[in-house]
Write a protein that holds these residues in place. Structure first.
Motif, PDB file in Angstrom:
ATOM      1  N   ARG A  18      26.724  66.676 -16.369  1.00 58.99           N
ATOM      2  CA  ARG A  18      27.313  67.611 -17.335  1.00 58.99           C
ATOM      3  C   ARG A  18      27.048  69.065 -17.230  1.00 58.99           C
ATOM      4  O   ARG A  18      26.269  69.288 -16.271  1.00 58.99           O
ATOM      5  N   ILE A 143      18.630  76.714  -9.285  1.00 52.93           N
ATOM      6  CA  ILE A 143      19.230  77.272 -10.640  1.00 52.93           C
ATOM      7  C   ILE A 143      18.047  77.906 -11.716  1.00 52.93           C
ATOM      8  O   ILE A 143      17.532  76.966 -12.307  1.00 52.93           O
ATOM      9  N   PHE A 190      23.651  83.820 -20.430  1.00 51.03           N
ATOM     10  CA  PHE A 190      24.504  82.882 -21.368  1.00 51.03           C
ATOM     11  C   PHE A 190      25.513  82.241 -20.912  1.00 51.03           C
ATOM     12  O   PHE A 190      26.768  82.842 -20.789  1.00 51.03           O
TER      13      PHE A 190
HETATM   14  P1  NAP Z   1      22.806  70.375 -19.600  1.00 51.66           P
HETATM   15  O1  NAP Z   1      24.290  70.609 -20.004  1.00 51.66           O
HETATM   16  O2  NAP Z   1      21.718  70.226 -20.756  1.00 51.66           O
HETATM   17  O3  NAP Z   1      22.876  69.609 -18.347  1.00 51.66           O
HETATM   18  C1  NAP Z   1      21.360  69.084 -17.908  1.00 51.66           C
HETATM   19  C2  NAP Z   1      21.595  68.325 -16.796  1.00 51.66           C
HETATM   20  O4  NAP Z   1      20.233  68.062 -16.186  1.00 51.66           O
HETATM   21  C3  NAP Z   1      22.170  67.025 -17.293  1.00 51.66           C
HETATM   22  O5  NAP Z   1      23.099  66.529 -16.327  1.00 51.66           O
HETATM   23  C4  NAP Z   1      20.981  65.994 -17.204  1.00 51.66           C
HETATM   24  O6  NAP Z   1      21.070  64.667 -16.921  1.00 51.66           O
HETATM   25  C5  NAP Z   1      19.897  66.519 -16.348  1.00 51.66           C
HETATM   26  N1  NAP Z   1      18.613  66.231 -16.315  1.00 51.66           N
HETATM   27  C6  NAP Z   1      17.621  66.285 -17.455  1.00 51.66           C
HETATM   28  N2  NAP Z   1      16.671  66.035 -16.915  1.00 51.66           N
HETATM   29  C7  NAP Z   1      16.516  65.409 -15.762  1.00 51.66           C
HETATM   30  C8  NAP Z   1      15.744  64.729 -14.914  1.00 51.66           C
HETATM   31  N3  NAP Z   1      14.377  64.425 -15.461  1.00 51.66           N
HETATM   32  N4  NAP Z   1      16.207  64.320 -13.922  1.00 51.66           N
HETATM   33  C9  NAP Z   1      17.442  64.341 -13.362  1.00 51.66           C
HETATM   34  N5  NAP Z   1      18.220  65.047 -14.141  1.00 51.66           N
HETATM   35  C10 NAP Z   1      18.004  65.418 -15.391  1.00 51.66           C
HETATM   36  O7  NAP Z   1      22.313  71.789 -18.950  1.00 51.66           O
HETATM   37  P2  NAP Z   1      22.998  73.119 -18.428  1.00 51.66           P
HETATM   38  O8  NAP Z   1      23.134  74.055 -19.467  1.00 51.66           O
HETATM   39  O9  NAP Z   1      24.183  72.805 -17.880  1.00 51.66           O
HETATM   40  O10 NAP Z   1      21.986  74.069 -17.571  1.00 51.66           O
HETATM   41  C11 NAP Z   1      21.847  73.490 -15.990  1.00 51.66           C
HETATM   42  C12 NAP Z   1      20.826  74.185 -15.569  1.00 51.66           C
HETATM   43  O11 NAP Z   1      21.188  75.730 -15.665  1.00 51.66           O
HETATM   44  C13 NAP Z   1      19.396  74.163 -16.157  1.00 51.66           C
HETATM   45  O12 NAP Z   1      18.503  74.086 -15.104  1.00 51.66           O
HETATM   46  C14 NAP Z   1      19.302  75.502 -17.045  1.00 51.66           C
HETATM   47  O13 NAP Z   1      17.883  75.809 -17.351  1.00 51.66           O
HETATM   48  C15 NAP Z   1      20.075  76.516 -16.155  1.00 51.66           C
HETATM   49  N6  NAP Z   1      20.591  77.469 -16.932  1.00 51.66           N
HETATM   50  C16 NAP Z   1      21.437  77.267 -18.076  1.00 51.66           C
HETATM   51  C17 NAP Z   1      21.920  78.272 -18.942  1.00 51.66           C
HETATM   52  C18 NAP Z   1      22.935  78.220 -19.941  1.00 51.66           C
HETATM   53  O14 NAP Z   1      23.389  79.141 -20.528  1.00 51.66           O
HETATM   54  N7  NAP Z   1      23.490  76.966 -20.111  1.00 51.66           N
HETATM   55  C19 NAP Z   1      21.502  79.667 -18.433  1.00 51.66           C
HETATM   56  C20 NAP Z   1      20.469  79.754 -17.719  1.00 51.66           C
HETATM   57  C21 NAP Z   1      20.174  78.797 -16.644  1.00 51.66           C
HETATM   58  P3  NAP Z   1      21.515  63.595 -18.086  1.00 51.66           P
HETATM   59  O15 NAP Z   1      22.846  63.758 -18.706  1.00 51.66           O
HETATM   60  O16 NAP Z   1      21.502  62.341 -17.659  1.00 51.66           O
HETATM   61  O17 NAP Z   1      20.716  63.756 -19.487  1.00 51.66           O
END
Ligand code: NAP
Length: 251
Positions: A18, A143, A190
């Protein structure tokens, strides 16, 4: 449209069931990259990402495993390698948050975030790297986050992990550059993937929007586009860099 530089390559995208990871998986697949869609617990969501890619003419399979643990990270890399014969691109995207102010943060909050957001990148990169070095070609994209550059109250664990990823990126980039393997990080601001940003109050949203020069949140697709650029021909001479994708937030 398949991209000549990327078509036929294989990518393992951690945490791509996701959010941003799913966008990266779909974007790379559009360029003809075969994808290992890694997830931890959310099998249905991962299978849906695979189905979307296959329905668009791409190739993908779901690979379960907690990449913060040595044995399962190794198993994930092994399964993806066996499925497609090799891995050319590793995107270390899996991440979690456990936000609390420092005085309330538990050691468990700290360890969980450092394990999933930083240790997983070390493990997966270590397990994928031998084949990239051997073939004298490969891409690793980590990332990170603007929080790893500028900090954020309530996120000492996350900021430390994301800053750690930047140091990790630069060190490994220097180690493997002579083997034509590039290692870069992207630092999103964000990004509205329905997670943290989607759950904010309207007041909090407006407060943050007022700090973003482009006046809007980013999308997973916009992060994925930059990752695809770094993985493709445009990234041939870029290594050890951190590209911020934040609408000007930390400009
Ligand atoms: P998200 O929607 O919460 O998705 C997290 C993903 O990581 C999911 O596919 C989840 O799998 C997987 N995951 C979590 N723990 C795991 C583990 N131990 N082993 C394997 N997979 C694992 O996160 P997102 O917002 O898209 O963020 C993705 C990345 O971008 C992250 O590193 C986050 O820190 C970074 N980021 C996000 C933002 C933002 O605004 N969204 C900003 C800066 C950086 P399951 O579905 O199976 O739980």
């Amino acid at each position: 449209m398949p991209d000549v530089a990327l078509s036929g390559k294989v990518a393992l995208v951690t945490g791509s069931s996701r959010g941003i990871g799913a966008s990266i998986a779909c974007r790379l697949a559009k360029s003809g990259v075969k994808i290992g869609v890694n997830y931890n617990t959310n099998q249905d969501a991962a299978e849906q990402v695979v189905a979307n890619i296959v329905a668009s003419g791409g190739e993908a399979f779901a690979v379960a495993g907690d990449v913060s643990q040595e044995d399962s990270a190794q198993a994930v890399v092994k399964q993806a390698t066996e499925r497609w014969g090799q891995i050319d691109i590793l995107v270390n995207n899996a991440g979690i948050t456990r936000d609390r102010l420092l005085l309330r943060m538990t050691l468990e909050d700290w360890d969980q975030v450092l394990d999933v957001d930083l240790r997983s990148a070390f493990l997966c990169t270590k397990f994928v790297m031998p084949q990239l070095i051997k073939r004298r070609q490969g891409r690793v994209i980590n990332i990170s986050s603007v929080v790893g550059i500028g900090g954020n109250p309530g996120q000492a664990n996350y900021a430390a992990a994301k800053a750690g990823l930047i140091g990790f990126t630069k060190a490994v980039a220097r180690e493997v550059a002579s083997r034509n393997v590039t290692v870069n990080a992207v630092a999103p601001g964000f990004i509205d993937t329905g997670g943290m940003v989607g759950q904010m109050t309207e007041e909090a949203r407006q407060q943050i929007l007022s700090r973003i020069p482009l006046g809007r949140f980013g999308s997973g697709d916009e992060v994925a586009e930059v990752v695809a650029f770094l993985c493709g021909k445009g990234g041939d001479y870029i290594t050890g860099q951190v590209l911020t994708i934040d609408g000007g937030l930390i400009a």
